[in-house]
Write an enzyme that holds these catalytic residues in place. Structure first.
Site, PDB file in Angstrom:
ATOM      1  N   ARG A  33      -1.785  -9.953   0.929  1.00 45.63           N
ATOM      2  CA  ARG A  33      -2.091  -9.206  -0.291  1.00 45.63           C
ATOM      3  C   ARG A  33      -0.839  -8.418  -0.701  1.00 45.63           C
ATOM      4  O   ARG A  33      -0.390  -7.549   0.040  1.00 45.63           O
ATOM      5  CB  ARG A  33      -3.278  -8.239  -0.076  1.00 45.63           C
ATOM      6  N   ASP A  68      -3.755   1.721  -4.065  1.00 39.60           N
ATOM      7  CA  ASP A  68      -3.163   0.662  -3.245  1.00 39.60           C
ATOM      8  C   ASP A  68      -1.685   0.913  -3.021  1.00 39.60           C
ATOM      9  O   ASP A  68      -1.115   0.473  -2.040  1.00 39.60           O
ATOM     10  CB  ASP A  68      -3.350  -0.704  -3.909  1.00 39.60           C
ATOM     11  N   ALA A 120      -6.701  -0.741   0.850  1.00 40.84           N
ATOM     12  CA  ALA A 120      -5.342  -0.682   1.412  1.00 40.84           C
ATOM     13  C   ALA A 120      -5.271  -0.160   2.858  1.00 40.84           C
ATOM     14  O   ALA A 120      -4.636  -0.796   3.712  1.00 40.84           O
ATOM     15  CB  ALA A 120      -4.443   0.137   0.485  1.00 40.84           C
ATOM     16  N   GLN A 159     -16.906  -4.234  -5.937  1.00 42.87           N
ATOM     17  CA  GLN A 159     -16.817  -3.305  -4.806  1.00 42.87           C
ATOM     18  C   GLN A 159     -17.702  -2.080  -5.037  1.00 42.87           C
ATOM     19  O   GLN A 159     -18.180  -1.466  -4.082  1.00 42.87           O
ATOM     20  CB  GLN A 159     -15.365  -2.845  -4.594  1.00 42.87           C
TER      21      GLN A 159
HETATM   22  O1  MRU Z   1      -9.069  -5.494  -3.948  1.00 41.07           O
HETATM   23  P1  MRU Z   1      -9.467  -4.360  -3.056  1.00 41.07           P
HETATM   24  O2  MRU Z   1     -10.942  -4.252  -2.862  1.00 41.07           O
HETATM   25  O3  MRU Z   1      -8.704  -4.400  -1.744  1.00 41.07           O
HETATM   26  O4  MRU Z   1      -9.001  -3.054  -3.830  1.00 41.07           O
HETATM   27  C1  MRU Z   1      -9.219  -1.812  -3.252  1.00 41.07           C
HETATM   28  C2  MRU Z   1      -8.812  -0.672  -4.092  1.00 41.07           C
HETATM   29  O5  MRU Z   1      -8.343  -0.802  -5.191  1.00 41.07           O
HETATM   30  C3  MRU Z   1      -8.941   0.698  -3.464  1.00 41.07           C
HETATM   31  O6  MRU Z   1      -9.183   1.657  -4.439  1.00 41.07           O
HETATM   32  C4  MRU Z   1      -7.665   1.067  -2.695  1.00 41.07           C
HETATM   33  O7  MRU Z   1      -7.232   0.025  -1.862  1.00 41.07           O
HETATM   34  C5  MRU Z   1      -7.856   2.293  -1.879  1.00 41.07           C
HETATM   35  S1  MRU Z   1      -9.022   2.042  -0.570  1.00 41.07           S
HETATM   36  C6  MRU Z   1      -9.146   3.491   0.298  1.00 41.07           C
END
Ligand code: MRU
Length: 362
Positions: free
Chosen positions: A104, A253, A63, A212
């Protein structure tokens, strides 16, 4: 202070350059996270549409990183627009805003950053000078960038107080340098504790479907030399049950004023496993992730391509090509399972309806 100069003063915290603005070329540069941990490839563009595509396709993800990149996307739109009047320039910016906004739907920082930059653009436009709008937009994007770095460091400083020497911390999804402007939120807390010399260990989930944890956390933790163990997403239950982890720290997020927290799919189950085994479960995020609403139904959950589940990263097939798939990218953890929310302004504890608004005002 010039935000670009200010950014240089945080170099010691920014060992991993996840994204930056190239002031010589007026271009935006980012590390393509889809290729990690196998290849380190930087991409560069002067076209905001390319930034939007990078966010949509997860070259840039997490995010805070999405928010900062979208802000720079507007800067690209402003600086590379041929508009000669503020009216034409604002029209171009609104078009770019629409494109970036549609990338997104869950990451609240995206909308927060776009609103901020568009607000500055509209205000600057009142003076009637398009070049003034261009410079103000870039400046605001750079301010958002430097604020993200500072927030991450503060989150780390506050969060590290919750970590004792010898602790084992379970985390889910990547929330480190690669998900932010270069330090991290949940992984930033871990990184900060490590820099303070605490002998900690990390357990990271692989984070299906796009891994991830297995790709990005492994890459970041290895770079830092922080010891870690990789587990699959079904394992946090046994890990907590066996007393193998002292706490969980995850990112967010989107957080709302009740404390309901949207984060990577599987986070809710991590919270349940921690709760059932009397272990603390913390969320770490900047206040720019907080949406000022009390209604959990306001949280939009992104549903992604079914092929993310049917394959491994679009390459290896896991099942038959036509099986029905449900692929929500995030879930919502209810506040009763969240021990505390670590922000740059301090740690909020329950009841969040009282502590989060107070924190936002602080
Ligand atoms: O789909 P993504 O990889 O964008 O999802 C990311 C997450 O869920 C993270 O935990 C969140 O964005 C916090 S990142 C500091």
């Amino acid at each position: 202070m010039d935000p670009f100069k200010e950014l240089e003063s945080f170099e010691e915290y920014l060992k991993i350059k996840s994204l930056y603005w190239n002031t010589e070329k007026n271009s935006f540069v980012w590390l393509d996270t889809r290729l990690l941990p196998f290849e380190e490839v930087y991409r560069e563009t002067t076209d905001y549409r390319r930034v939007a595509k990078a966010i949509k396709d997860l070259e840039i993800r997490g995010a805070p990183a999405i928010g900062v990149s979208a802000a720079y996307g507007l800067a690209l739109a402003a600086l590379h627009s041929n508009a000669r009047t503020v009216e034409d320039l604002l029209r171009d910016l609104e078009e770019a805003d629409k494109t970036l906004r549609s990338t997104r739907p869950t990451a609240f920082n995206l909308f927060w950053a776009l609103d901020r930059v568009m607000g500055v653009a509209r205000k600057a436009a009142e003076r009637g000078d398009p070049d003034r709008v261009r410079s103000e937009v870039l400046l605001e994007a750079a301010r958002i960038h430097v604020e993200d770095v500072k927030s991450n460091i503060e989150i780390g400083r506050h969060g590290s107080k919750l970590i004792d020497n010898g602790d084992v911390i379970l985390t889910h999804c990547n929330t480190g340098a690669l998900a932010t402007s270069g330090f991290g939120t949940a992984l930033g807390v871990i990184r900060y504790a490590w820099y303070e010399g605490k002998k900690i260990k990390v357990i990271t989930t692989e984070t299906r479907p796009v891994l991830q944890g297995a790709r990005l956390n492994v890459w970041e933790l290895k770079k830092e030399g922080i010891p870690f163990t990789l587990i699959t997403d079904g394992m946090p239950g046994i890990v907590f049950r066996n007393g193998m982890a002292d706490m969980a720290i995850v990112g967010a997020d989107r957080i709302i004023l009740t404390g309901h927290t949207a984060n990577k799919i599987g986070t809710y189950m991590v919270a349940l496993a921690a709760h059932d085994n009397d272990k603390p479960f913390y969320v770490a995020a900047p206040t720019s992730t907080i949406q000022e609403t009390l209604n959990p139904d306001d949280i939009v959950i992104e549903i992604r391509d079914p092929d993310e589940v049917r394959t491994v990263l679009g390459k290896c097939r896991l099942t038959l090509p036509d099986v029905e798939v449900y692929n929500p990218s995030f879930d919502v953890t209810p506040p009763r399972y969240i021990t505390g929310i670590i922000t740059e302004k301090g740690i909020a504890y329950q009841p969040y309806t009282k502590t989060l608004p107070a924190l936002l005002k602080a």
